[in-house]
Write a protein that holds these residues in place. Structure first.
Motif, PDB file in Angstrom:
ATOM      1  N   GLU A 144     -10.187 -34.313   5.442  1.00  0.00           N
ATOM      2  CA  GLU A 144      -9.776 -35.508   4.624  1.00  0.00           C
ATOM      3  C   GLU A 144      -9.995 -35.270   3.401  1.00  0.00           C
ATOM      4  OE1 GLU A 144     -11.804 -38.910   6.487  1.00  0.00           O
ATOM      5  OE2 GLU A 144     -11.449 -38.150   8.359  1.00  0.00           O
ATOM      6  N   ALA A 145      -9.105 -35.691   2.440  1.00  0.00           N
ATOM      7  CA  ALA A 145      -8.974 -35.527   0.971  1.00  0.00           C
ATOM      8  C   ALA A 145      -8.448 -36.695   0.165  1.00  0.00           C
ATOM      9  CB  ALA A 145      -8.338 -34.238   0.600  1.00  0.00           C
ATOM     10  N   GLU A 146      -8.587 -36.683  -1.238  1.00  0.00           N
ATOM     11  CA  GLU A 146      -8.237 -37.949  -1.941  1.00  0.00           C
ATOM     12  C   GLU A 146      -6.733 -38.075  -1.708  1.00  0.00           C
ATOM     13  OE1 GLU A 146      -9.216 -37.406  -5.956  1.00  0.00           O
ATOM     14  OE2 GLU A 146      -8.324 -35.729  -6.126  1.00  0.00           O
ATOM     15  N   LYS A 147      -5.805 -37.011  -1.644  1.00  0.00           N
ATOM     16  CA  LYS A 147      -4.574 -36.930  -1.627  1.00  0.00           C
ATOM     17  C   LYS A 147      -3.855 -37.202  -0.016  1.00  0.00           C
ATOM     18  CE  LYS A 147      -3.933 -35.100  -6.033  1.00  0.00           C
ATOM     19  NZ  LYS A 147      -3.501 -33.901  -6.843  1.00  0.00           N
ATOM     20  N   ALA A 148      -4.504 -36.673   0.788  1.00  0.00           N
ATOM     21  CA  ALA A 148      -3.880 -36.396   2.254  1.00  0.00           C
ATOM     22  C   ALA A 148      -5.204 -36.287   3.190  1.00  0.00           C
ATOM     23  CB  ALA A 148      -3.059 -35.302   2.109  1.00  0.00           C
ATOM     24  N   VAL A 149      -4.653 -36.457   4.470  1.00  0.00           N
ATOM     25  CA  VAL A 149      -5.520 -36.200   5.586  1.00  0.00           C
ATOM     26  C   VAL A 149      -4.645 -35.377   6.304  1.00  0.00           C
ATOM     27  CG1 VAL A 149      -6.556 -36.834   7.915  1.00  0.00           C
ATOM     28  CG2 VAL A 149      -6.707 -38.567   5.912  1.00  0.00           C
ATOM     29  N   ILE A 150      -5.015 -33.916   6.603  1.00  0.00           N
ATOM     30  CA  ILE A 150      -3.934 -32.828   7.018  1.00  0.00           C
ATOM     31  C   ILE A 150      -4.795 -32.135   8.073  1.00  0.00           C
ATOM     32  CG2 ILE A 150      -4.695 -31.145   5.316  1.00  0.00           C
ATOM     33  CD1 ILE A 150      -1.185 -32.051   6.149  1.00  0.00           C
ATOM     34  N   GLU A 151      -3.970 -31.567   8.938  1.00  0.00           N
ATOM     35  CA  GLU A 151      -4.249 -30.637  10.018  1.00  0.00           C
ATOM     36  C   GLU A 151      -3.710 -29.170   9.512  1.00  0.00           C
ATOM     37  OE1 GLU A 151      -3.365 -32.116  13.874  1.00  0.00           O
ATOM     38  OE2 GLU A 151      -5.308 -32.826  14.404  1.00  0.00           O
ATOM     39  N   TYR A 152      -4.492 -28.000   9.629  1.00  0.00           N
ATOM     40  CA  TYR A 152      -4.061 -26.887   9.495  1.00  0.00           C
ATOM     41  C   TYR A 152      -3.884 -26.075  10.829  1.00  0.00           C
ATOM     42  CZ  TYR A 152      -4.694 -27.074   4.461  1.00  0.00           C
ATOM     43  OH  TYR A 152      -4.524 -27.364   3.306  1.00  0.00           O
ATOM     44  N   VAL A 153      -2.855 -25.294  10.950  1.00  0.00           N
ATOM     45  CA  VAL A 153      -2.494 -24.606  12.136  1.00  0.00           C
ATOM     46  C   VAL A 153      -3.041 -23.138  11.944  1.00  0.00           C
ATOM     47  CG1 VAL A 153      -0.405 -26.203  12.813  1.00  0.00           C
ATOM     48  CG2 VAL A 153       0.044 -24.162  11.655  1.00  0.00           C
ATOM     49  N   ALA A 154      -3.265 -22.511  13.063  1.00  0.00           N
ATOM     50  CA  ALA A 154      -3.750 -21.315  12.951  1.00  0.00           C
ATOM     51  C   ALA A 154      -2.681 -20.197  12.803  1.00  0.00           C
ATOM     52  CB  ALA A 154      -4.506 -20.830  14.364  1.00  0.00           C
ATOM     53  N   PRO A 155      -2.914 -19.383  11.955  1.00  0.00           N
ATOM     54  CA  PRO A 155      -1.579 -18.319  11.543  1.00  0.00           C
ATOM     55  C   PRO A 155      -1.603 -17.078  12.487  1.00  0.00           C
ATOM     56  CG  PRO A 155      -3.337 -18.103   9.878  1.00  0.00           C
ATOM     57  CD  PRO A 155      -3.715 -19.451  10.953  1.00  0.00           C
ATOM     58  N   LEU A 156      -2.694 -17.231  13.307  1.00  0.00           N
ATOM     59  CA  LEU A 156      -3.031 -16.073  14.375  1.00  0.00           C
ATOM     60  C   LEU A 156      -3.828 -16.679  15.409  1.00  0.00           C
ATOM     61  CD1 LEU A 156      -5.831 -14.486  13.600  1.00  0.00           C
ATOM     62  CD2 LEU A 156      -4.446 -13.816  11.692  1.00  0.00           C
ATOM     63  N   SER A 157      -4.033 -15.885  16.477  1.00  0.00           N
ATOM     64  CA  SER A 157      -4.925 -16.375  17.704  1.00  0.00           C
ATOM     65  C   SER A 157      -6.028 -15.330  17.325  1.00  0.00           C
ATOM     66  CB  SER A 157      -4.162 -15.954  18.825  1.00  0.00           C
ATOM     67  OG  SER A 157      -2.868 -16.509  19.093  1.00  0.00           O
TER      68      SER A 157
END
Length: 98
Positions: free
Chosen positions: A52-65
């Motif tokens: 959660e940030a001032e400009k967005a709420v975002i989820e990041y996806v794993a670039p690898l397992s």
């Protein structure tokens, strides 16, 4: 956001993932981070962290397992660490590659 907003550093099969300066700029001041548990198994393409940030709420996806070996405890307690100009300080997790 996608994996292009994460930097990846691999040493001896241990991968560190962190926020790029571009991601920091897009997010603005980071207020809260939900980290995965140590020992959790991440699958490439699946969400693994939410911010959660001032400009967005975002989820990041794993670039690898891989399996989570360590999380940035300092950032868990003080998310402002992830706003550091030194992107190496803005690391999120360390994984053992699958």
């Amino acid at each position: 956001m996608n994996e292009q907003n994460l930097w990846i550093d691999e040493t001896d099969g241990v991968v560190t993932l962190g926020l790029t300066s571009e991601a920091q700029e897009e997010l603005g001041k980071i207020n809260f981070v939900t980290f995965p548990e140590i020992g959790a198994v991440l699958q490439k393409g699946e969400a693994f962290i939410e911010m959660e940030a001032e400009k967005a709420v975002i989820e990041y996806v794993a670039p690898l397992s891989g399996t989570v070996l360590e999380i940035n405890e300092e950032a868990k307690n003080n998310p402002a660490v992830l706003d550091s100009e030194d992107v190496k300080q803005a690391w999120l997790v360390r994984l053992q590659k699958a």
